[in-house]
Design a protein around this motif. Structure first.
Motif, PDB file in Angstrom:
ATOM      1  N   ARG A  16     159.012  50.247  -0.805  1.00 23.57           N
ATOM      2  CA  ARG A  16     158.289  49.909  -2.032  1.00 23.57           C
ATOM      3  C   ARG A  16     157.843  48.453  -2.024  1.00 23.57           C
ATOM      4  N   PHE A  17     158.705  47.568  -1.503  1.00 22.42           N
ATOM      5  CA  PHE A  17     158.348  46.153  -1.431  1.00 22.42           C
ATOM      6  C   PHE A  17     157.277  45.914  -0.368  1.00 22.42           C
ATOM      7  N   SER A  18     157.391  46.640   0.740  1.00 24.71           N
ATOM      8  CA  SER A  18     156.363  46.519   1.779  1.00 24.71           C
ATOM      9  C   SER A  18     155.006  46.990   1.262  1.00 24.71           C
ATOM     10  N   LEU A  19     155.010  48.084   0.510  1.00 27.77           N
ATOM     11  CA  LEU A  19     153.748  48.588  -0.044  1.00 27.77           C
ATOM     12  C   LEU A  19     153.190  47.634  -1.098  1.00 27.77           C
ATOM     13  N   ALA A  20     154.066  47.026  -1.897  1.00 28.47           N
ATOM     14  CA  ALA A  20     153.607  46.045  -2.877  1.00 28.47           C
ATOM     15  C   ALA A  20     152.996  44.837  -2.171  1.00 28.47           C
ATOM     16  N   ASN A  21     153.618  44.416  -1.082  1.00 29.93           N
ATOM     17  CA  ASN A  21     153.088  43.300  -0.299  1.00 29.93           C
ATOM     18  C   ASN A  21     151.722  43.665   0.280  1.00 29.93           C
ATOM     19  N   GLU A  22     151.592  44.900   0.720  1.00 29.04           N
ATOM     20  CA  GLU A  22     150.311  45.353   1.270  1.00 29.04           C
ATOM     21  C   GLU A  22     149.236  45.401   0.180  1.00 29.04           C
ATOM     22  N   ARG A  23     149.601  45.843  -1.014  1.00 30.90           N
ATOM     23  CA  ARG A  23     148.621  45.866  -2.117  1.00 30.90           C
ATOM     24  C   ARG A  23     148.165  44.457  -2.465  1.00 30.90           C
ATOM     25  N   THR A  24     149.095  43.501  -2.416  1.00 28.43           N
ATOM     26  CA  THR A  24     148.727  42.115  -2.669  1.00 28.43           C
ATOM     27  C   THR A  24     147.765  41.613  -1.601  1.00 28.43           C
ATOM     28  N   PHE A  25     148.040  41.954  -0.343  1.00 30.32           N
ATOM     29  CA  PHE A  25     147.141  41.595   0.753  1.00 30.32           C
ATOM     30  C   PHE A  25     145.744  42.161   0.491  1.00 30.32           C
ATOM     31  N   LEU A  26     145.688  43.421   0.100  1.00 34.78           N
ATOM     32  CA  LEU A  26     144.397  44.059  -0.153  1.00 34.78           C
ATOM     33  C   LEU A  26     143.675  43.412  -1.336  1.00 34.78           C
ATOM     34  N   ALA A  27     144.417  42.954  -2.337  1.00 35.15           N
ATOM     35  CA  ALA A  27     143.793  42.250  -3.465  1.00 35.15           C
ATOM     36  C   ALA A  27     143.167  40.939  -2.986  1.00 35.15           C
ATOM     37  N   TYR A  74     146.232  37.315   5.410  1.00 34.29           N
ATOM     38  CA  TYR A  74     147.079  37.824   6.493  1.00 34.29           C
ATOM     39  C   TYR A  74     148.324  36.951   6.665  1.00 34.29           C
ATOM     40  N   VAL A  75     148.133  35.638   6.635  1.00 33.02           N
ATOM     41  CA  VAL A  75     149.268  34.725   6.832  1.00 33.02           C
ATOM     42  C   VAL A  75     150.305  34.931   5.730  1.00 33.02           C
ATOM     43  N   ARG A  76     149.844  35.081   4.477  1.00 30.39           N
ATOM     44  CA  ARG A  76     150.777  35.324   3.359  1.00 30.39           C
ATOM     45  C   ARG A  76     151.478  36.672   3.512  1.00 30.39           C
ATOM     46  N   TRP A  77     150.728  37.713   3.871  1.00 33.79           N
ATOM     47  CA  TRP A  77     151.326  39.036   4.046  1.00 33.79           C
ATOM     48  C   TRP A  77     152.429  38.976   5.105  1.00 33.79           C
ATOM     49  N   ARG A  78     152.128  38.343   6.223  1.00 37.53           N
ATOM     50  CA  ARG A  78     153.094  38.234   7.323  1.00 37.53           C
ATOM     51  C   ARG A  78     154.318  37.426   6.905  1.00 37.53           C
ATOM     52  N   ALA A  79     154.109  36.285   6.258  1.00 40.06           N
ATOM     53  CA  ALA A  79     155.225  35.442   5.816  1.00 40.06           C
ATOM     54  C   ALA A  79     156.110  36.184   4.812  1.00 40.06           C
ATOM     55  N   ASN A  80     155.498  36.946   3.917  1.00 36.27           N
ATOM     56  CA  ASN A  80     156.277  37.719   2.951  1.00 36.27           C
ATOM     57  C   ASN A  80     157.082  38.807   3.650  1.00 36.27           C
ATOM     58  N   GLU A  81     156.479  39.482   4.621  1.00 39.64           N
ATOM     59  CA  GLU A  81     157.203  40.518   5.367  1.00 39.64           C
ATOM     60  C   GLU A  81     158.406  39.926   6.093  1.00 39.64           C
ATOM     61  N   ILE A  82     158.214  38.786   6.730  1.00 35.95           N
ATOM     62  CA  ILE A  82     159.311  38.141   7.465  1.00 35.95           C
ATOM     63  C   ILE A  82     160.417  37.737   6.491  1.00 35.95           C
TER      64      ILE A  82
END
Length: 117
Positions: A16-27, A74-82
């Motif tokens: 759920r958190f990964s999908l939320a992070n992905e939605r933020t990336f898409l925004a 992309y950089v934010r998405w990656r940093a959040n995932e890590i």
């Protein structure tokens, strides 16, 4: 496709958190596309009324900002995932106030240009 090394570190976050992070990336990407569209509209506006240097500069600036924003997304998405994989706090960013300030400046210049005879 080979997974990057950072995706094999830490614990797999809740999907759920990964999908939320992905939605933020898409925004962020949608925002970049909207800025790019605004730049194209300005360029077309410039072509219609005759070359106006300020309008062309704004159009190019919006195009560049769009490209930069795509990279930041992309950089934010990656940093959040890590961070999620290692159970750390999500990193902060200066991108949000910076983006707001740039869009405000562009809007102000456009408003002034529209007010000129």
């Amino acid at each position: 496709m080979r997974e990057p090394a950072w995706r094999q570190e830490g614990d797999e976050p809740d999907y759920r958190f990964s999908l939320a992070n992905e939605r933020t990336f898409l925004a962020w990407v949608r925002t970049a596309l909207a800025l790019l569209a605004g730049g194209v509209v300005l360029e077309q506006f410039s072509a219609h009324i005759g070359p106006h240097v300020v309008v062309v500069i704004l159009a190019v600036a919006l195009g560049v900002l769009s490209a930069v924003l795509s990279v930041i997304a992309y950089v934010r998405w990656r940093a959040n995932e890590i961070a999620m994989r290692h159970g750390r706090r999500l990193p902060s960013t200066v991108a949000i106030p910076l983006l707001s300030a740039i869009v405000l400046a562009v809007a102000a210049v456009i408003a002034v240009l529209l007010a000129l005879p």
